[in-house]
Design a protein around this motif. Structure first.
Motif, mmCIF file in Angstrom:
data_model
loop_
_atom_site.group_PDB
_atom_site.id
_atom_site.type_symbol
_atom_site.label_atom_id
_atom_site.label_comp_id
_atom_site.label_asym_id
_atom_site.label_seq_id
_atom_site.Cartn_x
_atom_site.Cartn_y
_atom_site.Cartn_z
ATOM 1 N N SER A 52 7.101 -19.920 71.147
ATOM 2 C CA SER A 52 7.102 -19.295 72.465
ATOM 3 C C SER A 52 6.472 -17.905 72.411
ATOM 4 O O SER A 52 6.290 -17.317 71.342
ATOM 5 C CB SER A 52 8.526 -19.188 72.993
ATOM 6 N N GLU A 53 6.171 -17.396 73.587
ATOM 7 C CA GLU A 53 5.597 -16.055 73.699
ATOM 8 C C GLU A 53 6.589 -15.013 73.189
ATOM 9 O O GLU A 53 6.197 -14.012 72.581
ATOM 10 C CB GLU A 53 5.239 -15.782 75.157
ATOM 11 N N VAL A 54 7.865 -15.261 73.382
ATOM 12 C CA VAL A 54 8.908 -14.342 72.928
ATOM 13 C C VAL A 54 8.866 -14.205 71.407
ATOM 14 O O VAL A 54 8.953 -13.096 70.865
ATOM 15 C CB VAL A 54 10.297 -14.839 73.403
ATOM 16 N N LYS A 55 8.722 -15.316 70.708
ATOM 17 C CA LYS A 55 8.669 -15.279 69.242
ATOM 18 C C LYS A 55 7.422 -14.539 68.764
ATOM 19 O O LYS A 55 7.468 -13.810 67.773
ATOM 20 C CB LYS A 55 8.689 -16.698 68.661
ATOM 21 N N CYS A 56 6.325 -14.717 69.456
ATOM 22 C CA CYS A 56 5.098 -13.996 69.092
ATOM 23 C C CYS A 56 5.292 -12.496 69.278
ATOM 24 O O CYS A 56 4.889 -11.702 68.420
ATOM 25 C CB CYS A 56 3.931 -14.497 69.942
ATOM 26 N N ARG A 57 5.920 -12.121 70.372
ATOM 27 C CA ARG A 57 6.183 -10.699 70.624
ATOM 28 C C ARG A 57 7.140 -10.126 69.571
ATOM 29 O O ARG A 57 6.937 -9.005 69.098
ATOM 30 C CB ARG A 57 6.758 -10.499 72.018
ATOM 31 N N GLU A 58 8.168 -10.891 69.210
ATOM 32 C CA GLU A 58 9.102 -10.438 68.174
ATOM 33 C C GLU A 58 8.384 -10.206 66.852
ATOM 34 O O GLU A 58 8.633 -9.217 66.164
ATOM 35 C CB GLU A 58 10.222 -11.459 67.977
ATOM 36 N N HIS A 59 7.487 -11.113 66.498
ATOM 37 C CA HIS A 59 6.722 -10.965 65.264
ATOM 38 C C HIS A 59 5.876 -9.693 65.317
ATOM 39 O O HIS A 59 5.862 -8.913 64.366
ATOM 40 C CB HIS A 59 5.820 -12.182 65.034
ATOM 41 N N ALA A 60 5.179 -9.495 66.423
ATOM 42 C CA ALA A 60 4.296 -8.333 66.549
ATOM 43 C C ALA A 60 5.088 -7.027 66.489
ATOM 44 O O ALA A 60 4.655 -6.073 65.827
ATOM 45 C CB ALA A 60 3.511 -8.424 67.855
ATOM 46 N N GLU A 61 6.234 -6.989 67.140
ATOM 47 C CA GLU A 61 7.039 -5.769 67.139
ATOM 48 C C GLU A 61 7.666 -5.504 65.774
ATOM 49 O O GLU A 61 7.755 -4.355 65.341
ATOM 50 C CB GLU A 61 8.123 -5.862 68.208
ATOM 51 N N ALA A 62 8.094 -6.542 65.084
ATOM 52 C CA ALA A 62 8.765 -6.370 63.797
ATOM 53 C C ALA A 62 7.777 -6.104 62.664
ATOM 54 O O ALA A 62 8.015 -5.243 61.813
ATOM 55 C CB ALA A 62 9.590 -7.614 63.479
#
Length: 78
Positions: A52-62
């Motif tokens: 999901s887009e949420v998981k992609c955002r979490e990866h980018a932020e972390a």
């Protein structure tokens, strides 16, 4: 009545064929490798197509706090 050797052999062949089909399914590893088509452009880590887009955002932020989310995953731009 009925049930001669020919019928028994036919039933055995059909049963063995079903067992072989069940065993041929095997592992999902190859299918999973093919489904890994989302890639972070910064670190080149791959993700499954169902990510999901949420998981992609979490990866980018972390992992890449200094980079923009869209730099990591350009497909998220709309």
């Amino acid at each position: 009545m009925g049930g001669g050797n020919g019928q028994k052999a036919k039933m055995a062949r059909e049963k063995n064929l079903e067992k072989q089909k069940a065993a041929a399914k095997g592992s999902q590893l190859e299918t999973n490798k093919k489904a890994m088509n989302i890639q972070c452009k910064v670190c080149m880590q791959t993700f499954m197509c169902t990510t999901s887009e949420v998981k992609c955002r979490e990866h980018a932020e972390a992992r890449h706090p200094k980079s923009d989310v869209y730099a990591c995953f350009p497909h998220l731009k709309k």
